[in-house]
Design an enzyme around this catalytic site. Structure first.
Site, PDB file in Angstrom:
ATOM      1  CB  ALA A 167     -27.164   7.176 -43.752  1.00  0.00           C
ATOM      2  CG  LEU A 222     -13.170  -3.612 -27.788  1.00  0.00           C
ATOM      3  CD1 LEU A 222     -14.202  -4.460 -27.058  1.00  0.00           C
ATOM      4  CD2 LEU A 222     -13.673  -2.194 -27.976  1.00  0.00           C
ATOM      5  CD  GLU A 238      -1.722   3.901   3.558  1.00  0.00           C
ATOM      6  OE1 GLU A 238      -2.803   3.817   4.147  1.00  0.00           O
ATOM      7  OE2 GLU A 238      -1.412   3.199   2.568  1.00  0.00           O
ATOM      8  CB  SER A 252     -18.234   4.974 -37.409  1.00  0.00           C
ATOM      9  OG  SER A 252     -17.628   3.717 -37.182  1.00  0.00           O
ATOM     10  CG  ASP A 258     -17.658  -1.578 -36.301  1.00  0.00           C
ATOM     11  OD1 ASP A 258     -18.020  -1.708 -37.491  1.00  0.00           O
ATOM     12  OD2 ASP A 258     -18.062  -0.673 -35.549  1.00  0.00           O
ATOM     13  CB  ALA A 285     -26.727   4.220 -30.919  1.00  0.00           C
ATOM     14  CB  THR A 296     -20.492  -2.001 -31.589  1.00  0.00           C
ATOM     15  OG1 THR A 296     -21.426  -0.926 -31.592  1.00  0.00           O
ATOM     16  CG2 THR A 296     -19.102  -1.454 -31.848  1.00  0.00           C
ATOM     17  NE  ARG A 307     -10.360   1.949 -26.653  1.00  0.00           N
ATOM     18  CZ  ARG A 307     -10.275   1.399 -27.854  1.00  0.00           C
ATOM     19  NH1 ARG A 307      -9.192   0.703 -28.192  1.00  0.00           N
ATOM     20  NH2 ARG A 307     -11.257   1.534 -28.724  1.00  0.00           N
ATOM     21  CG  HIS A 362      -2.010  -1.017   1.133  1.00  0.00           C
ATOM     22  ND1 HIS A 362      -2.941  -1.201   2.126  1.00  0.00           N
ATOM     23  CD2 HIS A 362      -2.343  -1.914   0.166  1.00  0.00           C
ATOM     24  CE1 HIS A 362      -3.786  -2.157   1.788  1.00  0.00           C
ATOM     25  NE2 HIS A 362      -3.441  -2.608   0.601  1.00  0.00           N
TER      26      HIS A 362
END
Length: 332
Positions: free
Chosen positions: A173, A213, A60, A177, A209, A263, A205, A193, A58
């Site tokens: 449309a 990631l 400290e 993207s 695509d 979306a 998605t 990320r 940790h």
């Protein structure tokens, strides 16, 4: 418990910035920062520490060990989170380590909501004769936002990222993207990320695509987050499936989730009121008849617009090349 002294907030802000080095490699533990200051009217930083990979040691303990092997008599220790009061197989309770080092003061940024500590760390320090000041300051809270959300709400903290045209579209449309935003904005996304434990996209998605990631910034590749897909369909290989937004509460060891789209996933998390921070990247282009960033959020009806107000507070904005970036915090 003592009162804050002049300069405590500034030192704590420095400790909070130091704590950012810990995330996300320190998971499942919180990322904590600590500064050990010398005595006198013009204190100097004698040692510093932040939570290490996998949560130990940790902050400290690192700061105290770095200076004279753990002794700190007469000094002041600033730490962003209350020192833990529970021992484990991986190390002793930090409040006992601090008490043994015997600093004159300990300044704490945030009380630990973990029931194993929750004030007991402060109590033990005071029983050891150490002056303790609890600041409850904004810088510490911001650096611990993931951990505090998990403890208080029982789920990871969620950031929703949207890359938009000026007229609110995320794609043409026909679904094209790549790329709405420029190089600087995309690099900024990869940095975001790297600060999260998991990254999520919707099933549509993923199927359309097959996004990687991952983090593609030199030196940060190992910080690529766990990959999540929001879907009720067939489980894709190499990812973890989340059937509903609320299921993120069941993710083991995950303190933060970065939702990138599309979306449907964005709308689902917003409608479930699970978004804590909203990141908007806006490119100076107009698409017109394109795909909208969001679907229905359940705000229809005569009182819908009224419920939309007062939910978001702008916390930061900057320019990234020709694109703009704005962060909003959910007001709860």
């Amino acid at each position: 418990m003592g009162a804050p002294a002049t300069g405590d907030e500034a030192w704590m802000a420095a400790a909070a910035r130091l704590a950012l080095r810990a995330r996300p490699l320190c998971r499942p533990n919180p990322g904590v920062g600590a500064l050990l200051l010398s005595e006198g009217e013009r204190p100097r930083v004698m040692a510093r520490g932040w939570t290490r990979e996998s949560g130990r040691p940790h902050a400290e303990a690192i700061a105290l060990e770095a200076f004279a092997g753990g002794g700190a008599k007469g000094m002041t220790l600033h730490v962003t989170l209350e020192p833990c009061a529970h021992a484990s197989k991986r190390g002793p309770a930090c409040c006992d380590v601090v008490a043994d080092a015997a600093p004159a003061r300990v300044v704490i940024g945030q009380r630990d909501p973990d029931p194993r500590t929750a004030g007991e760390g402060i109590a033990r320090l005071e029983r050891a004769g150490i002056d303790v000041a609890l600041l409850d300051d904004a810088a510490s809270a911001a650096s611990l936002a993931d951990y505090l959300t998990l403890r208080r709400l029982g789920r990871p903290r969620v950031t929703l990222k949207l890359a938009l045209s000026l007229d609110g579209c995320i794609a043409l449309a026909d679904g094209t993207s790549q790329w709405i935003t420029g190089d600087e904005a995309r690099a900024h996304v990869h940095a975001m990320r790297a600060r999260h434990d998991a990254i999520l996209v919707g099933g549509g998605t993923w199927r359309a695509d097959r996004p990687r990631l991952d983090v593609r910034l030199r030196g940060l590749e190992e910080r690529s987050p766990q990959r999540l897909v929001l879907t009720r369909g067939v489980k894709p290989d190499g990812v973890t499936v989340v059937n509903e937004p609320a299921d993120i509460a069941d993710l083991d060891g995950v303190l933060s989730v970065y939702v990138e789209g599309g979306a449907g996933a964005a709308s689902a998390f917003l409608e479930a009121d699970l978004v804590d921070e909203l990141h908007l990247y806006r490119a100076p282009i107009v698409i017109g008849d394109g795909l909208r960033a969001l679907g229905s959020l359940g705000l229809d009806g005569p009182d819908g617009l009224e419920h939309a107000h007062g939910r978001w507070r702008r916390s930061y904005c900057c320019q990234l090349g020709s694109d703009s970036f704005t962060a909003y915090q959910r007001v709860r």
